[in-house]
Write a protein that holds these residues in place. Structure first.
Motif, PDB file in Angstrom:
ATOM      1  N   PHE A 184      -5.971   8.313  -2.310  1.00  0.00           N
ATOM      2  CA  PHE A 184      -6.633   7.155  -1.719  1.00  0.00           C
ATOM      3  C   PHE A 184      -7.043   6.139  -2.780  1.00  0.00           C
ATOM      4  N   SER A 185      -7.339   6.614  -3.984  1.00  0.00           N
ATOM      5  CA  SER A 185      -7.835   5.710  -5.020  1.00  0.00           C
ATOM      6  C   SER A 185      -6.792   4.685  -5.450  1.00  0.00           C
ATOM      7  N   ALA A 186      -5.518   4.917  -5.102  1.00  0.00           N
ATOM      8  CA  ALA A 186      -4.482   3.947  -5.455  1.00  0.00           C
ATOM      9  C   ALA A 186      -4.651   2.639  -4.700  1.00  0.00           C
ATOM     10  N   VAL A 187      -5.292   2.677  -3.538  1.00  0.00           N
ATOM     11  CA  VAL A 187      -5.519   1.464  -2.752  1.00  0.00           C
ATOM     12  C   VAL A 187      -6.800   0.820  -3.261  1.00  0.00           C
ATOM     13  N   ALA A 188      -6.666  -0.335  -3.887  1.00  0.00           N
ATOM     14  CA  ALA A 188      -7.804  -0.974  -4.549  1.00  0.00           C
ATOM     15  C   ALA A 188      -8.174  -2.306  -3.914  1.00  0.00           C
ATOM     16  N   VAL A 189      -7.651  -2.583  -2.710  1.00  0.00           N
ATOM     17  CA  VAL A 189      -7.988  -3.838  -2.026  1.00  0.00           C
ATOM     18  C   VAL A 189      -8.669  -3.514  -0.705  1.00  0.00           C
ATOM     19  N   PRO A 190      -9.471  -4.433  -0.175  1.00  0.00           N
ATOM     20  CA  PRO A 190     -10.134  -4.188   1.110  1.00  0.00           C
ATOM     21  C   PRO A 190      -9.110  -3.982   2.228  1.00  0.00           C
ATOM     22  N   ALA A 191      -9.447  -3.059   3.134  1.00  0.00           N
ATOM     23  CA  ALA A 191      -8.547  -2.730   4.238  1.00  0.00           C
ATOM     24  C   ALA A 191      -9.334  -2.688   5.540  1.00  0.00           C
ATOM     25  N   LEU A 192      -8.901  -3.480   6.504  1.00  0.00           N
ATOM     26  CA  LEU A 192      -9.412  -3.407   7.872  1.00  0.00           C
ATOM     27  C   LEU A 192      -8.419  -2.576   8.669  1.00  0.00           C
ATOM     28  N   VAL A 193      -8.877  -1.433   9.188  1.00  0.00           N
ATOM     29  CA  VAL A 193      -7.986  -0.463   9.827  1.00  0.00           C
ATOM     30  C   VAL A 193      -8.388  -0.338  11.300  1.00  0.00           C
ATOM     31  N   ILE A 194      -7.420  -0.565  12.186  1.00  0.00           N
ATOM     32  CA  ILE A 194      -7.683  -0.716  13.618  1.00  0.00           C
ATOM     33  C   ILE A 194      -6.797   0.234  14.404  1.00  0.00           C
ATOM     34  N   ALA A 195      -7.332   0.784  15.488  1.00  0.00           N
ATOM     35  CA  ALA A 195      -6.517   1.624  16.383  1.00  0.00           C
ATOM     36  C   ALA A 195      -7.172   1.653  17.755  1.00  0.00           C
ATOM     37  N   GLY A 196      -6.472   2.288  18.696  1.00  0.00           N
ATOM     38  CA  GLY A 196      -6.990   2.430  20.055  1.00  0.00           C
ATOM     39  C   GLY A 196      -6.990   3.883  20.491  1.00  0.00           C
ATOM     40  N   TRP A 197      -7.983   4.255  21.295  1.00  0.00           N
ATOM     41  CA  TRP A 197      -8.071   5.637  21.776  1.00  0.00           C
ATOM     42  C   TRP A 197      -6.895   6.010  22.664  1.00  0.00           C
ATOM     43  N   ALA A 198      -6.241   5.038  23.288  1.00  0.00           N
ATOM     44  CA  ALA A 198      -5.132   5.335  24.191  1.00  0.00           C
ATOM     45  C   ALA A 198      -3.799   5.419  23.467  1.00  0.00           C
ATOM     46  N   ASP A 199      -3.817   5.366  22.133  1.00  0.00           N
ATOM     47  CA  ASP A 199      -2.605   5.384  21.327  1.00  0.00           C
ATOM     48  C   ASP A 199      -2.545   6.680  20.529  1.00  0.00           C
ATOM     49  N   GLY A 200      -1.361   6.990  19.993  1.00  0.00           N
ATOM     50  CA  GLY A 200      -1.202   8.201  19.202  1.00  0.00           C
ATOM     51  C   GLY A 200      -1.778   8.116  17.805  1.00  0.00           C
ATOM     52  N   TYR A 201      -2.133   6.908  17.345  1.00  0.00           N
ATOM     53  CA  TYR A 201      -2.582   6.721  15.960  1.00  0.00           C
ATOM     54  C   TYR A 201      -4.093   6.586  15.861  1.00  0.00           C
ATOM     55  N   ARG A 202      -4.799   7.301  16.718  1.00  0.00           N
ATOM     56  CA  ARG A 202      -6.250   7.144  16.846  1.00  0.00           C
ATOM     57  C   ARG A 202      -7.041   7.741  15.684  1.00  0.00           C
ATOM     58  N   ASN A 203      -6.415   8.591  14.874  1.00  0.00           N
ATOM     59  CA  ASN A 203      -7.155   9.239  13.788  1.00  0.00           C
ATOM     60  C   ASN A 203      -7.358   8.342  12.572  1.00  0.00           C
ATOM     61  N   THR A 204      -6.489   7.359  12.381  1.00  0.00           N
ATOM     62  CA  THR A 204      -6.395   6.670  11.096  1.00  0.00           C
ATOM     63  C   THR A 204      -7.642   5.891  10.698  1.00  0.00           C
ATOM     64  N   PRO A 205      -8.304   5.129  11.581  1.00  0.00           N
ATOM     65  CA  PRO A 205      -9.458   4.365  11.100  1.00  0.00           C
ATOM     66  C   PRO A 205     -10.538   5.228  10.454  1.00  0.00           C
ATOM     67  N   LEU A 206     -10.898   6.343  11.081  1.00  0.00           N
ATOM     68  CA  LEU A 206     -11.939   7.196  10.495  1.00  0.00           C
ATOM     69  C   LEU A 206     -11.445   7.869   9.228  1.00  0.00           C
ATOM     70  N   LEU A 207     -10.193   8.296   9.200  1.00  0.00           N
ATOM     71  CA  LEU A 207      -9.651   8.881   7.968  1.00  0.00           C
ATOM     72  C   LEU A 207      -9.623   7.848   6.848  1.00  0.00           C
ATOM     73  N   ALA A 208      -9.347   6.600   7.189  1.00  0.00           N
ATOM     74  CA  ALA A 208      -9.271   5.554   6.168  1.00  0.00           C
ATOM     75  C   ALA A 208     -10.636   5.285   5.551  1.00  0.00           C
TER      76      ALA A 208
END
Length: 667
Positions: free
Chosen positions: A226-250
């Motif tokens: 994770f430390s390789a990412v050194a710029v601000p990131a706004l991470v968005i998802a929806g509960w009705a989608d398969g990619y719902r884990n990513t915002p909290l993991l990010a």
């Protein structure tokens, strides 16, 4: 401030250092040569000319009016760009992205600061490119993406083989087989088309060659570092989608520079997603870009680290336009306090100490192999039958435990877990766990689910066969949820050994012996938070209107043939024929997909996906028909594919990927 005028550059050629010419569509604020502007870059294989034109036209004009250039580029081998695609998120793709960022930053109209944005593929590569640290990249917005390509994409999940892997391989075969637009590339269009048709890969061959979480999947998985990412990131998802884990993991992995926004949405941009309420994505994004690409004080540092919509007693329905619920904010995300539930002496889920005695401690479970037909799509593009349906049918093939009716609301945010001891008389078995909201009228709403191939119980890099008959402790983490269980509702935990067609079965159907006394359910409590309002878009209908020649159509059916003892899951998705009013290009895509299985025979599982893609103008018509199949033996996955191309009424190309046997590796 009044909106800034802008010009749309329909096609800009960008020549890479190796001579490859990529096609870009640019929304350019007027006067940028004299007053340089920041730019937002999106890099996709989905065709700027037709595939993403509608959503691009709902987004980039707003950026341009705010003085931010939009640069939408087709990846090699897609749309009007030269060459042939070589896979997903490959080193070449990411290197091309870095070169494009450098090109943008050195243009006379650029202020030297670039942001990268996208949903799905574009959200994936935005995070991956950020980890490579191109100097001009200052911030990203990533929607419906992943930090872990193995466990949180459409390929595998905790060692289980997702059927979406075939669906997506067929989709990409269809997307990449389409011709470039002659109005852009001129007479070269046919030679470019033939080059693609001859050389495009069948992605499933690569994906099935890597059934463990090896270096193939670690590449591009930013959770490796994770430390390789050194710029601000706004991470968005929806509960009705398969990619719902990513915002909290990010936010857990990236820390203070990451912000999470999770709504009730399907796999769409938040300003035109369903179920509603939507969010003012355009306003959010412009404030984000102005802070990190211009240095304006827009308050981004003080935005709560996590904003989430808590679903409140939702019911499954044929179509969900609005989901009840409320927005909350957490200033800083902390691992949630977990409430532990056990089985009480009556076999009910309850808070407190586990029961020391119960009538039955060991329960044998072998679900019918067609359990799971109410699971919906992996990633959802419409708020209809693509969403998980009423779970009562699937619960009939499952082992269920539930609470008594709740006396008070139970609010969750995070990833539930179960702890359990099981035994199995075979090397492999799958286990699915679902948390279900049981309404007072009996309606069963899936809140979240998780799956585990038991050979992957200790990790995905080096799976281990089960020890036959030996009790084995497992821990299964389910997908994230944000949900309120209302008073009078019951919480149900449903366990099954099948979740078809979402998950393909292992070679045998051994069943599992469940030690009920060992069961622990850990629920992530919402905890300290504040209620907030999230602004909805000013324009409730931002997508442009195209000329409809043939209306779209959709259908999903489950057919259980009792005479054949076979269940079939049918999907039909037809975009209809629509014409872009500015380019005169009409396109249509038709997807037909059938999964079938005999409920007692795991080796009977088969999948077939057929895509028909049309492009036309008066006097010009091309079509491709792409087909992909998967079936299995006890030792191999058997895959095949074909592409046929037509120009007018004439067949001009045909290619077959002959059936290939790929050994099953603990799957």
């Amino acid at each position: 401030m009044s909106p800034r005028p802008f010009t749309v550059i329909e096609n800009q050629w960008i020549v890479l250092t190796d001579g490859t010419r990529l096609a870009a569509r640019i929304w350019m604020p007027d006067g940028a040569d004299a007053d340089p502007v920041p730019a937002v870059f999106e890099f996709l294989p989905y065709r700027k000319r037709d595939g993403t034109a509608m959503r691009d036209e709902s987004t980039y004009p707003a950026f341009a009016e705010a003085g931010i250039a939009g640069v939408r580029v087709d990846i090699r081998g897609s749309g009007e760009s030269d060459g042939v695609i070589d896979g997903e998120y490959t080193p070449r793709e990411l290197a091309d992205a870095c070169e494009l960022i450098a090109w943008i930053a050195t243009q006379p109209w650029s202020n030297g600061s670039v942001g990268m944005m996208g949903i799905s593929w574009g959200g994936f590569n935005a995070l991956q490119v950020a980890a490579l640290r191109p100097p001009a990249l200052k911030a990203v917005i990533s929607i419906a993406s992943t930090t872990d390509r193995y466990n949180d994409d459409i390929h595998y999940k905790n060692g289980c083989h997702l059927s979406a892997q075939l669906s997506w391989a067929a989709t990409m075969l269809a997307y990449q087989s389409r011709a470039p637009d002659p109005d852009v590339v001129g007479d070269r269009w046919r030679a470019m088309w033939m080059e693609r048709l001859e050389n495009e890969p069948f992605f499933l061959e690569d994906w099935l060659a890597h059934q463990r979480r090896d270096d193939f999947w670690k590449h591009g998985s930013i959770n490796e570092d994770f430390s390789a990412v050194a710029v601000p990131a706004l991470v968005i998802a929806g509960w009705a989608d398969g990619y719902r884990n990513t915002p909290l993991l990010a936010v857990e992995g990236l820390g203070d520079d990451a912000k999470a926004l999770i709504g009730p949405w399907i796999h769409k941009y938040p300003h035109f997603a369903w179920p509603k309420p939507r969010s003012d994505f355009l306003g959010e994004a412009i404030a984000w870009w102005n802070r990190w690409l211009r240095g304006d004080d827009t308050g981004q540092e003080t935005t709560p680290q996590v904003r989430a919509y808590i679903l409140d007693g939702v019911k499954p329905a044929p179509r969900r336009d609005v989901d009840p619920g409320f927005w909350i904010a957490k200033e800083r995300w902390q691992p949630p306090l977990m409430q532990r539930l056990h089985l009480d002496p009556s076999g009910r889920l309850a808070v407190g100490e586990a029961a020391t005695q119960r009538p039955v401690d060991e329960i044998f479970l072998r679900s019918p192999l067609d359990t799971g037909t109410a699971s919906g799509e992996w990633f959802t593009l419409k708020p209809d039958a693509e969403l998980a349906g009423d779970q009562r049918g699937d619960d009939a093939g499952s082992l269920t435990f539930e609470t008594t009716p709740l006396l008070a609301s139970l609010d969750l945010l995070g990833r539930p877990e179960i702890e359990l001891t099981v035994s199995c008389d075979a090397d492999l078995a799958n286990l699915c766990a679902r948390i279900v909201d049981i309404h007072p009228d009996g309606t069963a709403m899936r809140v979240c689910f998780g799956v585990l191939n038991l050979a992957h119980r200790q990790g995905n890099s080096a799976p281990r066969s089960m020890e036959h008959g030996q009790p084995t402790s497992i821990r299964l983490q389910l997908d994230a949820c944000g949900y309120r269980f209302r008073p009078g509702h019951r919480l149900r935990l449903s366990l099954s050994t099948s979740y078809w067609p979402t998950v393909l079965p292992v070679p045998t159907d051994p069943g599992l012996t469940i030690d009920a006394a060992s069961l622990r359910l850990l629920l992530p409590l919402l905890g300290e938070h504040r209620r907030i309002d999230v602004k909805q878009p000013d324009n409730p209908d931002p997508l442009p209107r195209y000329i409809e020649h043939v209306p779209p159509a959709t259908a999903r059916k489950v057919i259980r043939d009792l005479s054949e003892n076979r269940t079939r899951y049918h999907v039909l998705e037809d975009t209809g024929l629509a014409e872009h009013p500015a380019t005169g290009l009409s396109t249509r895509q038709l997807r037909e997909e059938v999964w079938s299985i005999s409920p007692g025979d795991p080796l009977s599982s088969e999948g077939l996906s057929i895509w028909t893609c049309d492009m036309q103008r008066p006097g010009w018509f091309v079509r491709t028909v792409s087909t992909a199949r998967i079936r299995c033996t006890n030792k191999d996955w058997l895959i095949s594919a074909s592409v046929i191309a037509y120009e007018g009424d004439d067949k001009v190309f045909e290619k077959t990927f002959a059936e290939t046997a790929i050994p099953r590796d603990h799957m």
